[in-house]
Scaffold this active site. Structure first.
Site, PDB file in Angstrom:
ATOM      1  N   GLU A 467      40.462  53.789 -69.073  1.00 52.71           N
ATOM      2  CA  GLU A 467      40.324  55.246 -69.258  1.00 52.71           C
ATOM      3  C   GLU A 467      41.726  55.803 -69.514  1.00 52.71           C
ATOM      4  O   GLU A 467      42.147  55.891 -70.635  1.00 52.71           O
ATOM      5  CB  GLU A 467      39.666  55.911 -68.049  1.00 52.71           C
ATOM      6  CG  GLU A 467      38.229  55.442 -67.862  1.00 52.71           C
ATOM      7  CD  GLU A 467      37.289  56.518 -67.368  1.00 52.71           C
ATOM      8  OE1 GLU A 467      37.361  57.658 -67.834  1.00 52.71           O
ATOM      9  OE2 GLU A 467      36.440  56.186 -66.510  1.00 52.71           O
ATOM     10  N   GLU A 748      40.417  57.879 -56.017  1.00 50.08           N
ATOM     11  CA  GLU A 748      39.404  58.594 -56.801  1.00 50.08           C
ATOM     12  C   GLU A 748      38.205  58.959 -55.929  1.00 50.08           C
ATOM     13  O   GLU A 748      37.681  60.060 -55.997  1.00 50.08           O
ATOM     14  CB  GLU A 748      38.943  57.694 -57.947  1.00 50.08           C
ATOM     15  CG  GLU A 748      37.815  58.280 -58.776  1.00 50.08           C
ATOM     16  CD  GLU A 748      37.462  57.406 -59.958  1.00 50.08           C
ATOM     17  OE1 GLU A 748      37.648  56.181 -59.863  1.00 50.08           O
ATOM     18  OE2 GLU A 748      37.005  57.956 -60.974  1.00 50.08           O
TER      19      GLU A 748
HETATM   20  C1  BGC Z   1      37.107  59.971 -64.780  1.00 51.93           C
HETATM   21  C2  BGC Z   1      37.156  61.285 -64.082  1.00 51.93           C
HETATM   22  C3  BGC Z   1      36.507  62.255 -64.997  1.00 51.93           C
HETATM   23  C4  BGC Z   1      35.068  61.827 -65.049  1.00 51.93           C
HETATM   24  C5  BGC Z   1      34.123  62.744 -65.721  1.00 51.93           C
HETATM   25  C6  BGC Z   1      35.675  59.573 -64.895  1.00 51.93           C
HETATM   26  O1  BGC Z   1      35.450  58.352 -65.404  1.00 51.93           O
HETATM   27  O2  BGC Z   1      37.877  59.015 -64.180  1.00 51.93           O
HETATM   28  O3  BGC Z   1      38.213  61.581 -63.360  1.00 51.93           O
HETATM   29  O4  BGC Z   1      36.731  63.569 -64.757  1.00 51.93           O
HETATM   30  O5  BGC Z   1      34.931  60.536 -65.545  1.00 51.93           O
HETATM   31  O6  BGC Z   1      33.416  63.282 -64.792  1.00 51.93           O
END
Ligand code: BGC
Length: 891
Positions: A467, A748
């Site tokens: 990501e 996270e």
């Molecule tokens: C990310 C988040 C992001 C989300 C969308 C994830 O995979 O790591 O931080 O805001 O997707 O809700």
């Protein structure tokens, strides 16, 4: 200076800034009318500036000429009358290439065919040229579709990492300007060399879930460079990329953001960027000239600080894992790469470095990385000499590095041979916090570390898995914390420009991530409107304005704000202005009760969250349009705000002030966004929120959307002590659970690592995400007690309340000033504050059960008042919760 008494006091002018540029970044800027700012140190109590004088010199090679001296009108009468400061040190600014016509170079690429579906080696470019006279000034203007590093006569140009940085490449490409005068030979031959790799432009990017796409902005990496040289005899030369430049594949055989870098010394071209020494000529081909960059792509000067290498960290431990692997532990989760130093070994030996954030069962935990290998490889030259190497075009999120293929069998030798280098956008840290609780201090350090590591050209969600994207929701929520802790205006205001470009391309709906790596995917045609994430276009500019008082970001982003509110899908079926209820929402993402694989399943109703944020955005628009002097818009937004509030109440609030979405997040947004109709409703909401928190045994019950607000909502309704207990809780889910578990960055998920040391089974488990770190704002504003009352801190408030934060005995915070504000409590309360020049602070002191406010102006102030730690009234545990919590205890 006319009109001033010449009493040159000890008052100094320091930190003279152009716009928001750091002094190191003022060559080649794009602003033609830059604003200036400065600081006074030390500012005497109550100091007010009455006037100023600025002398502007033109620097011509060899001489400096005064071209204008300007005096500012008296700003206001004040106490500083009669003082004249010393002159500041001169500050320097040079503009770059301001229009497309200034670019004389061609856009070049390699002439051979490359399979667009597979990663390819870096491209080397070189050009020899003669300087005809003694060089007095030379500037290199350069950019690439890819990532580059330049060298002149074998020496590195500048110190940027992953230049030209990541922008919405369809709309704009950033270029850099470097002073290379000192690198050129005075008369004689020179050589310029550039290495170019895929980077964000064409390497694999975006989550594997979406097909692990490549070539999102194009399949060809291209280079544009222009070197302008001034000579002592007044003549000039411009060396530009064109068909006379030569190119060859280089020793970096693969360089991708996710996968890592593979460097094979067998492919090195000795002296490739030096005169006359570029290996065998047959390896070099003439570059292919492409058509000019389309006019739809703006070439913009570097805005905001670039990414740079920051610190070097040595391994703290060398571990041999149960399976016999050698793993280095750097003692903290960081963002950057590892550097190999002075290694000797046989020719062709390949050293592999696998980077991970955590260990599981004693081995490296690679599962959370998904498709991002984070694997660097170096193949040795092996000529019985020490070899050193570091990657140039990749970065990783890691604490542990597994080393395979190291020559020699003493793992402890690695301690001296491998080190970590951290990288991030080079913004200044301007905020601090410390208190008497060690774990809270660690939490705050973790917030800073996560912010630093995830501010890498754009504000990213995480630095390790497939990501590392500019997810808009994360920074919407973390923005206020970031703006307190760092000087991020430059970087974030530039990125907001990219957000607006992606939003335009989607017809008005902001992309989920900017730069929009999902743009090629069918399901995203037209964008998918999502509250909180899309509110970035209003909330983040507001945050930056509040922090700095600079309305530039508001006017620049105003069209994007209007466009979003026009595009937001409303509930037309019910003839309402609230959100259309059948759309997709991220909601209160990562509620602690959401199952590992269903991150959106929150206790708070997603439509409630969406509409609360809509109202917040509309309220901000009423203020923003007034600041920008758009009274018509302001009136229209006020009307819309009122209508939405009424509809919101009909839909979600009972007559007595209960919310239909009975959750910590719903009450927090209701209180902090001021969605209540009267004080009675607010107070009932506070009671209910406190009850929910207490019944949850002071554990957190919020996801992304509620976390920044839950403690503040409790504080605003008189339950600060409840917030404090939640803040100081160690049980999962809580902020301190992760600290107790050894976290060195923010996680996270509340339980990214489970209590038994195993990694959360969810697909999406990062150990470096800043969103839950938004609680640091509560540490600054409530625990320490420092709040901004007026944009740019023109007025602030310091209101310590030690009774609420028992058992803390001290807390202090600083923003910008190295001294800051703090308290220490015993039988008396000591309060000390340092107030910057030309601002005012309300210091709220306890006074016999009440409080009194002292308003102070610039200077250092301290107060000591009698203080008795007071008991705080809180609701009691509900029946079932109290039964559960006392189960097993007999009295
Ligand atoms: C990310 C988040 C992001 C989300 C969308 C994830 O995979 O790591 O931080 O805001 O997707 O809700």
């Amino acid at each position: 200076m006319e009109g001033f008494e010449l009493d040159r006091s000890a008052l100094d002018i320091s930190d003279v800034y152009f716009e928001h540029y750091q002094p190191a970044d003022t060559v080649g800027v794009g602003d033609t009318r830059p604003r200036l700012s400065w600081k006074f140190s030390p500012a005497p109590p109550g100091f007010q500036q009455e006037g100023y004088q600025i002398d502007i010199y033109e620097e011509i090679p060899g001489s400096t000429k005064l071209i204008c001296s300007t005096k500012g009108t008296r700003l206001r009468q004040g106490l500083g009358k009669g003082l004249v400061t010393t002159w500041s040190r001169p500050a320097f600014l040079e503009t770059g290439l301001l229009s497309r016509e200034d670019w004389k170079c061609k856009r070049v690429t390699v002439p051979w065919h490359e399979d667009p579906e597979t990663p390819h080696p870096e491209h080397l470019y070189r050009k020899e040229f003669a300087s005809s006279n003694s060089v007095t000034r030379a500037r290199l203007y350069i950019t690439a579709q890819g990532v580059y590093e330049a060298e002149v006569n074998g020496k590195r140009v500048g110190d940027q990492f992953l230049a030209p940085g990541w922008t919405a490449y369809d709309g704009r490409l950033q270029y850099q300007a470097y002073d290379v005068t000192h690198l050129l030979a005075d008369t004689g031959l020179n050589c310029i060399g550039v290495r170019l790799a895929e980077g964000w432009f064409s390497g694999h990017l975006a989550p594997g879930l979406f097909g692990f796409p490549r070539n999102i902005w194009g399949a060809q990496n291209t280079l544009m460079a222009q070197l302008k040289i001034h000579y002592a005899n007044g003549s000039e030369d411009t060396i530009v990329t064109d068909a006379t430049w030569q190119t060859a594949p280089g020793p970096i055989r693969l360089a991708e953001i996710y996968r890592g870098e593979k460097y094979d010394t067998a492919f090195e071209v000795d002296g490739w960027s030096s005169v006359g020494r570029a290996g065998s000529q047959s390896e070099w081909h003439f570059a292919k000239v492409l058509e000019d960059l389309p006019s739809s792509v703006d070439l913009i000067a570097q805005r905001g600080e670039p990414v740079r290498r920051q610190t070097v960290i040595q391994p703290q431990a060398i571990i041999t894992t149960p399976s016999g692997k050698v793993v280095l532990d750097f003692g903290q989760n960081l963002v950057g790469y590892t550097r190999v130093k002075r290694v000797r070994g046989p020719k062709g030996r390949c050293i592999s470095l696998a980077h991970v954030e955590v260990l599981e069962n004693g081995e490296i935990g690679q599962r959370p990385l998904r498709l991002a290998d984070q694997l660097d490889q170096y193949t040795l030259r092996g000529e019985d000499i020490d070899e050193s190497w570091e990657p140039r075009f990749t970065y990783h999120g890691f604490r542990y590095v597994q080393v395979d293929g190291w020559p020699g069998d003493d793992p402890q030798a690695l301690r001296e041979r491998i080190e970590a280098v951290t990288c991030s956008t080079d913004m200044k840290l301007i905020g601090e916090f410390t208190c008497s609780d060690v774990l809270l201090n660690k939490l705050h350090e973790n917030v800073i570390r996560s912010m630093r590591g995830n501010f890498l050209s754009v504000p990213t969600d995480c630095p390790q898995r497939d990501e590392r994207l500019g997810w808009t929701g994360d920074i919407t929520l973390f923005g206020p914390t970031a703006a307190y802790l760092s000087d991020c205006y430059g970087m974030l205001s530039r990125w907001l420009g990219d957000v607006a470009i992606d939003q335009q391309a989607l017809g008005g709906v902001p992309a989920w991530v900017t730069p929009n790596v999902l743009k090629g995917l069918k399901m995203f045609n037209g964008g998918i409107p999502t509250a909180v994430w899309d509110d970035v276009v209003i909330i983040l500019p507001w945050t930056l304005y509040r922090a700095t008082g600079d309305p530039g970001v508001l006017s620049a982003q105003y069209p994007s704000m209007l466009l979003w509110l026009k595009s937001l899908p409303r509930n037309t079926v019910q003839n309402s202005r609230l959100w259309r209820p059948d759309g997709m929402q991220w909601g209160d993402w990562l509620d602690p009760d959401a199952p590992p694989a269903l991150a959106w399943r929150a206790k708070a109703d997603p439509d409630f969250v969406a509409n609360a944020f809509l109202i917040r955005s509309l309220e901000l628009m009423t203020v923003i349009s007034s600041i920008l002097n758009e009274p018509g818009d302001a009136r229209a937004f006020e009307e819309e705000l009122e209508a939405c509030k009424q509809e919101f109440h009909k839909e979600y609030v009972t007559a007595n002030g209960r919310l239909v979405s009975d959750s910590q997040t719903a009450y927090s947004l209701f209180i902090v966004f001021g969605l209540y109709q009267d004080e009675e409703q607010k107070s009932r909401a506070g009671q209910r929120l406190a009850q929910l928190v207490i019944d949850n045994l002071y554990k957190i019950g919020t996801g992304f959307a509620g976390t920044p607000f839950v403690c503040e909502a409790l504080a605003q309704t008189g339950f600060c002590s409840v917030a404090a207990k939640m803040l100081l809780n160690h049980e999962c889910p809580s902020w301190l659970y992760q600290v107790k578990m050894g976290a060195t960055t923010m996680w996270e998920r509340w339980d990214s690592m489970l209590a038994d040391g195993s990694i959360n089974p969810g697909e999406m488990t990062s150990f470096n995400h800043y969103a839950f770190g938004s609680v640091a704002t509560f540490l600054h504003e409530r625990v320490a007690g420092l709040q901004c009352l007026e944009a740019g801190w023109r007025r602030s408030r310091f209101a310590p309340s030690p009774s609420d934060f028992q058992p803390l005995t001290t807390a202090s915070t600083a923003h910008l000033s190295p001294f800051g504000s703090g308290w220490l409590v015993g039988a008396v309360l000591h309060v000390s504050v340092t107030v910057p020049a030309m601002t005012e602070m309300d210091v709220v002191l306890p006074d016999d059960g009440e409080s009194r406010t002292e308003t102070v102006r610039s200077g250092e102030w301290s107060f000591t008042v009698p203080y008795k730690i007071a008991a705080t009234g809180e609701p009691k545990l509900g029946f079932w919760q109290s039964l559960i919590s006392t189960r097993g205890t007999r009295t």
